[in-house]
Design an enzyme around this catalytic site. Sequence first.
Site, PDB file in Angstrom:
ATOM      1  N   SER A  11       0.841  -1.197   0.000  1.00  0.00           N
ATOM      2  CA  SER A  11       0.000   0.000   0.000  1.00  0.00           C
ATOM      3  C   SER A  11       0.875   1.246   0.000  1.00  0.00           C
ATOM      4  O   SER A  11       1.594   1.523   0.964  1.00  0.00           O
ATOM      5  CB  SER A  11      -0.917   0.010   1.221  1.00  0.00           C
ATOM      6  OG  SER A  11      -1.632   1.224   1.281  1.00  0.00           O
ATOM      7  N   HIS A  36      -1.009  -1.189  -4.479  1.00  0.00           N
ATOM      8  CA  HIS A  36      -2.291  -0.771  -3.917  1.00  0.00           C
ATOM      9  C   HIS A  36      -2.264   0.724  -3.640  1.00  0.00           C
ATOM     10  O   HIS A  36      -1.411   1.226  -2.902  1.00  0.00           O
ATOM     11  CB  HIS A  36      -2.566  -1.543  -2.612  1.00  0.00           C
ATOM     12  CG  HIS A  36      -3.936  -1.309  -2.060  1.00  0.00           C
ATOM     13  ND1 HIS A  36      -5.041  -2.009  -2.492  1.00  0.00           N
ATOM     14  CD2 HIS A  36      -4.377  -0.461  -1.101  1.00  0.00           C
ATOM     15  CE1 HIS A  36      -6.108  -1.596  -1.822  1.00  0.00           C
ATOM     16  NE2 HIS A  36      -5.725  -0.648  -0.982  1.00  0.00           N
ATOM     17  N   ASP A  38      -4.568   3.921  -2.289  1.00  0.00           N
ATOM     18  CA  ASP A  38      -5.761   4.359  -1.557  1.00  0.00           C
ATOM     19  C   ASP A  38      -6.082   5.802  -1.920  1.00  0.00           C
ATOM     20  O   ASP A  38      -5.268   6.701  -1.694  1.00  0.00           O
ATOM     21  CB  ASP A  38      -5.540   4.251  -0.044  1.00  0.00           C
ATOM     22  CG  ASP A  38      -5.525   2.813   0.425  1.00  0.00           C
ATOM     23  OD1 ASP A  38      -6.464   2.070   0.078  1.00  0.00           O
ATOM     24  OD2 ASP A  38      -4.587   2.421   1.146  1.00  0.00           O
ATOM     25  N   MET A  40      -8.458   8.927  -1.144  1.00  0.00           N
ATOM     26  CA  MET A  40      -9.320   9.444  -0.079  1.00  0.00           C
ATOM     27  C   MET A  40      -9.706  10.890  -0.371  1.00  0.00           C
ATOM     28  O   MET A  40      -8.877  11.678  -0.829  1.00  0.00           O
ATOM     29  CB  MET A  40      -8.604   9.378   1.266  1.00  0.00           C
ATOM     30  CG  MET A  40      -8.032   8.027   1.604  1.00  0.00           C
ATOM     31  SD  MET A  40      -7.185   8.079   3.194  1.00  0.00           S
ATOM     32  CE  MET A  40      -6.375   6.484   3.182  1.00  0.00           C
ATOM     33  N   HIS A  69      -8.082   1.706  -4.800  1.00  0.00           N
ATOM     34  CA  HIS A  69      -9.179   1.581  -3.834  1.00  0.00           C
ATOM     35  C   HIS A  69      -9.755   2.975  -3.577  1.00  0.00           C
ATOM     36  O   HIS A  69      -9.084   3.833  -2.992  1.00  0.00           O
ATOM     37  CB  HIS A  69      -8.633   0.952  -2.546  1.00  0.00           C
ATOM     38  CG  HIS A  69      -9.610   0.901  -1.431  1.00  0.00           C
ATOM     39  ND1 HIS A  69      -9.222   0.795  -0.100  1.00  0.00           N
ATOM     40  CD2 HIS A  69     -10.978   0.937  -1.398  1.00  0.00           C
ATOM     41  CE1 HIS A  69     -10.290   0.764   0.665  1.00  0.00           C
ATOM     42  NE2 HIS A  69     -11.367   0.864  -0.099  1.00  0.00           N
ATOM     43  N   MET A  71     -11.882   5.450  -1.666  1.00  0.00           N
ATOM     44  CA  MET A  71     -12.577   5.757  -0.419  1.00  0.00           C
ATOM     45  C   MET A  71     -13.137   7.167  -0.563  1.00  0.00           C
ATOM     46  O   MET A  71     -12.700   8.115   0.096  1.00  0.00           O
ATOM     47  CB  MET A  71     -11.621   5.626   0.768  1.00  0.00           C
ATOM     48  CG  MET A  71     -11.262   4.188   1.058  1.00  0.00           C
ATOM     49  SD  MET A  71     -10.124   4.013   2.442  1.00  0.00           S
ATOM     50  CE  MET A  71      -8.572   4.009   1.564  1.00  0.00           C
ATOM     51  N   MET A 140     -12.180  -4.452   4.710  1.00  0.00           N
ATOM     52  CA  MET A 140     -11.373  -3.542   5.520  1.00  0.00           C
ATOM     53  C   MET A 140     -11.266  -4.095   6.937  1.00  0.00           C
ATOM     54  O   MET A 140     -12.270  -4.320   7.601  1.00  0.00           O
ATOM     55  CB  MET A 140     -11.999  -2.146   5.542  1.00  0.00           C
ATOM     56  CG  MET A 140     -11.928  -1.398   4.218  1.00  0.00           C
ATOM     57  SD  MET A 140     -10.238  -1.190   3.600  1.00  0.00           S
ATOM     58  CE  MET A 140      -9.477  -0.245   4.943  1.00  0.00           C
ATOM     59  N   ASP A 178      -7.303  -5.535   3.916  1.00  0.00           N
ATOM     60  CA  ASP A 178      -6.455  -4.345   4.065  1.00  0.00           C
ATOM     61  C   ASP A 178      -6.663  -3.755   5.444  1.00  0.00           C
ATOM     62  O   ASP A 178      -7.784  -3.465   5.849  1.00  0.00           O
ATOM     63  CB  ASP A 178      -6.832  -3.320   2.990  1.00  0.00           C
ATOM     64  CG  ASP A 178      -5.984  -2.055   3.049  1.00  0.00           C
ATOM     65  OD1 ASP A 178      -5.002  -2.019   3.813  1.00  0.00           O
ATOM     66  OD2 ASP A 178      -6.306  -1.099   2.323  1.00  0.00           O
TER      67      ASP A 178
END
Length: 219
Positions: A11, A36, A38, A40, A69, A71, A140, A178
């Site tokens: 990540s 990976h 993330d 946000m 991913h 979010m 999660m 994750d």
Amino acid sequence: MSQRKIYVAPSFLSADFLHLGEQIEMMNRSQADWFHLDIMDGVFVPNISFGFSIISQIKSLARRPLDVHLMIIDPDRYLERFAKAGADILTVHYEACTHLNRTVSQIKSLGMKAGVSINPHIAVELLQDILPFVDLVLVMSVNPGFGGQKFIENSYKKIRRLSHMRQIMGLDFLIEVDGGVSPANAKQLVEAGADVLVAGSAIFGAENPLKVIEQMKNL
């Protein structure tokens, strides 16, 4: 330990962004399967990470698929832009999508694999109707928004239930986990049914990140 292929996805939320190119090259040399990322927005989760330009720059150097991913709220607005930025796998949150089936279909129509993620308070049974249409489910195992959190122990039970649902429904989606993942709990997660292990601080914070990835790949 397992005859199934185990994927390790470092990540990049935990990467050193002052030396991002070097971090990407290090991961290219590793046994990592995916990168990976993330994303946000400061609304769906209480943090802001990075956007399209960073994804494009990572893509330009990465020799692994980008596992992105989201979010964020209302992800449908940006699906095409994430595809153009270089996402190979795009995961949206169950909690953020009013029309999840339509969102998943659109992700696939843009040439990406589609994933759905659930926060720790969401029961896996709520995903039953979408499971035939997704390539992966991301469980999660911390409350999303920040790296380095403690693993929520109830996640093992959720992964086992999801693995059972996959079996009885005759499906082959991957189960990704994750949050608080490390070599210390990787074996137990795989035994519960996880296929993809996302780890941030356990990899990028290690003295030898490549060795950590190797340990998690070869349980």
